[in-house]
Design a protein around this motif. Structure first.
Motif, PDB file in Angstrom:
ATOM      1  N   THR A  51     -18.668 -46.167 -44.341  1.00 41.95           N
ATOM      2  CA  THR A  51     -17.661 -45.371 -45.042  1.00 41.95           C
ATOM      3  C   THR A  51     -16.876 -46.033 -46.507  1.00 41.95           C
ATOM      4  O   THR A  51     -17.134 -47.232 -46.028  1.00 41.95           O
ATOM      5  CB  THR A  51     -16.520 -43.891 -43.912  1.00 41.95           C
ATOM      6  OG1 THR A  51     -15.948 -45.275 -44.093  1.00 41.95           O
ATOM      7  CG2 THR A  51     -17.774 -43.902 -42.774  1.00 41.95           C
ATOM      8  N   PHE A  52     -16.232 -45.293 -47.186  1.00 46.65           N
ATOM      9  CA  PHE A  52     -16.132 -45.432 -48.102  1.00 46.65           C
ATOM     10  C   PHE A  52     -14.855 -46.815 -47.679  1.00 46.65           C
ATOM     11  O   PHE A  52     -14.601 -47.793 -48.231  1.00 46.65           O
ATOM     12  CB  PHE A  52     -15.612 -44.374 -48.832  1.00 46.65           C
ATOM     13  CG  PHE A  52     -15.408 -44.814 -50.341  1.00 46.65           C
ATOM     14  CD1 PHE A  52     -15.965 -45.342 -51.516  1.00 46.65           C
ATOM     15  CD2 PHE A  52     -14.011 -45.211 -50.876  1.00 46.65           C
ATOM     16  CE1 PHE A  52     -15.731 -45.494 -52.525  1.00 46.65           C
ATOM     17  CE2 PHE A  52     -13.700 -45.745 -52.591  1.00 46.65           C
ATOM     18  CZ  PHE A  52     -14.587 -46.143 -53.105  1.00 46.65           C
ATOM     19  N   VAL A  91     -12.867 -56.332 -49.551  1.00 46.30           N
ATOM     20  CA  VAL A  91     -12.203 -55.681 -47.738  1.00 46.30           C
ATOM     21  C   VAL A  91     -13.168 -54.286 -47.549  1.00 46.30           C
ATOM     22  O   VAL A  91     -13.149 -54.519 -45.990  1.00 46.30           O
ATOM     23  CB  VAL A  91     -10.378 -55.436 -47.806  1.00 46.30           C
ATOM     24  CG1 VAL A  91      -9.884 -55.577 -46.159  1.00 46.30           C
ATOM     25  CG2 VAL A  91     -10.291 -56.869 -48.531  1.00 46.30           C
ATOM     26  N   THR A  92     -13.361 -53.518 -48.183  1.00 43.94           N
ATOM     27  CA  THR A  92     -13.829 -52.131 -47.833  1.00 43.94           C
ATOM     28  C   THR A  92     -14.791 -52.699 -48.214  1.00 43.94           C
ATOM     29  O   THR A  92     -15.069 -52.794 -49.363  1.00 43.94           O
ATOM     30  CB  THR A  92     -12.752 -51.254 -48.048  1.00 43.94           C
ATOM     31  OG1 THR A  92     -12.686 -50.447 -49.367  1.00 43.94           O
ATOM     32  CG2 THR A  92     -11.071 -50.973 -47.290  1.00 43.94           C
ATOM     33  N   VAL A  93     -15.795 -51.013 -47.991  1.00 40.17           N
ATOM     34  CA  VAL A  93     -17.048 -51.444 -49.196  1.00 40.17           C
ATOM     35  C   VAL A  93     -16.332 -50.273 -50.345  1.00 40.17           C
ATOM     36  O   VAL A  93     -17.541 -50.127 -51.207  1.00 40.17           O
ATOM     37  CB  VAL A  93     -18.201 -50.116 -47.653  1.00 40.17           C
ATOM     38  CG1 VAL A  93     -19.121 -49.612 -48.796  1.00 40.17           C
ATOM     39  CG2 VAL A  93     -18.204 -50.353 -46.440  1.00 40.17           C
ATOM     40  N   GLY A  94     -15.532 -49.893 -50.263  1.00 42.52           N
ATOM     41  CA  GLY A  94     -14.915 -48.927 -50.802  1.00 42.52           C
ATOM     42  C   GLY A  94     -14.126 -49.664 -52.918  1.00 42.52           C
ATOM     43  O   GLY A  94     -15.054 -49.957 -53.704  1.00 42.52           O
ATOM     44  N   MET A 135     -21.034 -42.567 -58.736  1.00 38.89           N
ATOM     45  CA  MET A 135     -20.847 -43.967 -57.658  1.00 38.89           C
ATOM     46  C   MET A 135     -22.379 -44.442 -57.186  1.00 38.89           C
ATOM     47  O   MET A 135     -22.663 -43.104 -57.219  1.00 38.89           O
ATOM     48  CB  MET A 135     -19.735 -43.000 -56.821  1.00 38.89           C
ATOM     49  CG  MET A 135     -19.196 -43.785 -56.076  1.00 38.89           C
ATOM     50  SD  MET A 135     -18.612 -43.301 -54.451  1.00 38.89           S
ATOM     51  CE  MET A 135     -16.801 -42.295 -55.590  1.00 38.89           C
ATOM     52  N   SER A 136     -22.262 -45.436 -56.791  1.00 36.78           N
ATOM     53  CA  SER A 136     -23.286 -46.113 -56.085  1.00 36.78           C
ATOM     54  C   SER A 136     -23.061 -46.462 -54.432  1.00 36.78           C
ATOM     55  O   SER A 136     -23.835 -46.916 -54.054  1.00 36.78           O
ATOM     56  CB  SER A 136     -23.323 -47.691 -57.101  1.00 36.78           C
ATOM     57  OG  SER A 136     -21.953 -48.524 -56.714  1.00 36.78           O
ATOM     58  N   PHE A 137     -22.013 -45.189 -54.073  1.00 38.71           N
ATOM     59  CA  PHE A 137     -22.341 -45.617 -52.389  1.00 38.71           C
ATOM     60  C   PHE A 137     -22.665 -45.651 -52.066  1.00 38.71           C
ATOM     61  O   PHE A 137     -23.551 -46.402 -50.495  1.00 38.71           O
ATOM     62  CB  PHE A 137     -20.842 -44.288 -52.296  1.00 38.71           C
ATOM     63  CG  PHE A 137     -20.984 -44.581 -50.527  1.00 38.71           C
ATOM     64  CD1 PHE A 137     -19.968 -45.339 -49.541  1.00 38.71           C
ATOM     65  CD2 PHE A 137     -21.218 -43.431 -49.778  1.00 38.71           C
ATOM     66  CE1 PHE A 137     -19.602 -45.416 -48.384  1.00 38.71           C
ATOM     67  CE2 PHE A 137     -21.583 -43.745 -48.666  1.00 38.71           C
ATOM     68  CZ  PHE A 137     -20.666 -44.903 -47.621  1.00 38.71           C
ATOM     69  N   GLU A 138     -24.344 -44.230 -51.612  1.00 41.72           N
ATOM     70  CA  GLU A 138     -24.980 -44.118 -51.254  1.00 41.72           C
ATOM     71  C   GLU A 138     -25.883 -45.582 -51.348  1.00 41.72           C
ATOM     72  O   GLU A 138     -27.172 -46.042 -50.464  1.00 41.72           O
ATOM     73  CB  GLU A 138     -25.691 -43.247 -51.728  1.00 41.72           C
ATOM     74  CG  GLU A 138     -25.686 -41.873 -51.447  1.00 41.72           C
ATOM     75  CD  GLU A 138     -25.044 -41.711 -49.486  1.00 41.72           C
ATOM     76  OE1 GLU A 138     -25.893 -42.182 -48.883  1.00 41.72           O
ATOM     77  OE2 GLU A 138     -24.059 -40.755 -49.013  1.00 41.72           O
ATOM     78  N   LYS A 139     -26.193 -46.152 -52.451  1.00 38.97           N
ATOM     79  CA  LYS A 139     -27.169 -47.357 -53.207  1.00 38.97           C
ATOM     80  C   LYS A 139     -26.927 -48.694 -52.181  1.00 38.97           C
ATOM     81  O   LYS A 139     -27.278 -48.918 -51.631  1.00 38.97           O
ATOM     82  CB  LYS A 139     -27.326 -47.185 -53.967  1.00 38.97           C
ATOM     83  CG  LYS A 139     -28.696 -48.872 -54.156  1.00 38.97           C
ATOM     84  CD  LYS A 139     -29.967 -48.979 -54.117  1.00 38.97           C
ATOM     85  CE  LYS A 139     -30.631 -49.510 -54.022  1.00 38.97           C
ATOM     86  NZ  LYS A 139     -31.737 -49.481 -53.851  1.00 38.97           N
ATOM     87  N   VAL A 140     -24.689 -49.001 -52.211  1.00 36.93           N
ATOM     88  CA  VAL A 140     -24.477 -49.164 -51.570  1.00 36.93           C
ATOM     89  C   VAL A 140     -25.123 -50.475 -50.527  1.00 36.93           C
ATOM     90  O   VAL A 140     -24.509 -51.208 -49.268  1.00 36.93           O
ATOM     91  CB  VAL A 140     -22.686 -50.330 -52.137  1.00 36.93           C
ATOM     92  CG1 VAL A 140     -21.821 -50.785 -51.083  1.00 36.93           C
ATOM     93  CG2 VAL A 140     -22.726 -49.944 -53.896  1.00 36.93           C
ATOM     94  N   LYS A 141     -24.472 -48.917 -49.966  1.00 37.58           N
ATOM     95  CA  LYS A 141     -24.463 -48.690 -48.541  1.00 37.58           C
ATOM     96  C   LYS A 141     -26.044 -48.627 -47.615  1.00 37.58           C
ATOM     97  O   LYS A 141     -26.157 -49.187 -47.084  1.00 37.58           O
ATOM     98  CB  LYS A 141     -24.207 -46.611 -47.768  1.00 37.58           C
ATOM     99  CG  LYS A 141     -24.886 -46.588 -46.498  1.00 37.58           C
ATOM    100  CD  LYS A 141     -23.977 -45.002 -46.246  1.00 37.58           C
ATOM    101  CE  LYS A 141     -24.057 -44.296 -44.585  1.00 37.58           C
ATOM    102  NZ  LYS A 141     -24.177 -43.113 -45.151  1.00 37.58           N
ATOM    103  N   LEU A 146     -17.500 -53.290 -39.774  1.00 37.17           N
ATOM    104  CA  LEU A 146     -18.936 -53.516 -39.964  1.00 37.17           C
ATOM    105  C   LEU A 146     -18.872 -54.712 -39.392  1.00 37.17           C
ATOM    106  O   LEU A 146     -20.458 -54.867 -38.960  1.00 37.17           O
ATOM    107  CB  LEU A 146     -18.870 -53.215 -41.261  1.00 37.17           C
ATOM    108  CG  LEU A 146     -18.729 -51.767 -41.896  1.00 37.17           C
ATOM    109  CD1 LEU A 146     -19.569 -51.682 -43.016  1.00 37.17           C
ATOM    110  CD2 LEU A 146     -19.773 -50.849 -41.517  1.00 37.17           C
ATOM    111  N   GLY A 147     -18.151 -56.087 -38.883  1.00 38.42           N
ATOM    112  CA  GLY A 147     -18.093 -57.005 -38.407  1.00 38.42           C
ATOM    113  C   GLY A 147     -19.338 -57.860 -38.932  1.00 38.42           C
ATOM    114  O   GLY A 147     -20.149 -59.225 -38.576  1.00 38.42           O
TER     115      GLY A 147
END
Length: 76
Positions: A22-23, A62-65, A1-7, A31-32
């Motif tokens: 967050t996911f 819509v979300t980071v996820g 999963m690439s969550f940390e890199k996307v973050k 996040l504005g």
């Protein structure tokens, strides 16, 4: 999963508080992120992952996820 890199890319691109990312975080509400931020983020993601994000997909973020799931599918 690439969550940390996307973050990391989100923090670098739109300078928001890392702890808010967050996911489940909603891009606009939590996040504005406005339309200009979304375009900048899209370009940063495309450059980082060597992919193209079409406009329809961008509207679906819509979300980071949603971003993480799209990236995971695009680079698989």
């Amino acid at each position: 999963m690439s969550f940390e890199k996307v973050k990391e890319i989100i923090v670098d691109t739109i300078s928001c508080d890392e702890e808010k990312i967050t996911f489940e975080a909603k891009l606009q509400d939590d996040l504005g992120i406005d339309s200009l931020d979304a375009m900048e983020l899209s370009m940063a993601l495309e450059e980082n992952y060597s992919i193209t994000i079409d406009e329809d997909a961008l509207k679906g973020f819509v979300t980071v996820g949603n971003i993480v799931e799209y990236i995971d599918k695009a680079v698989a």
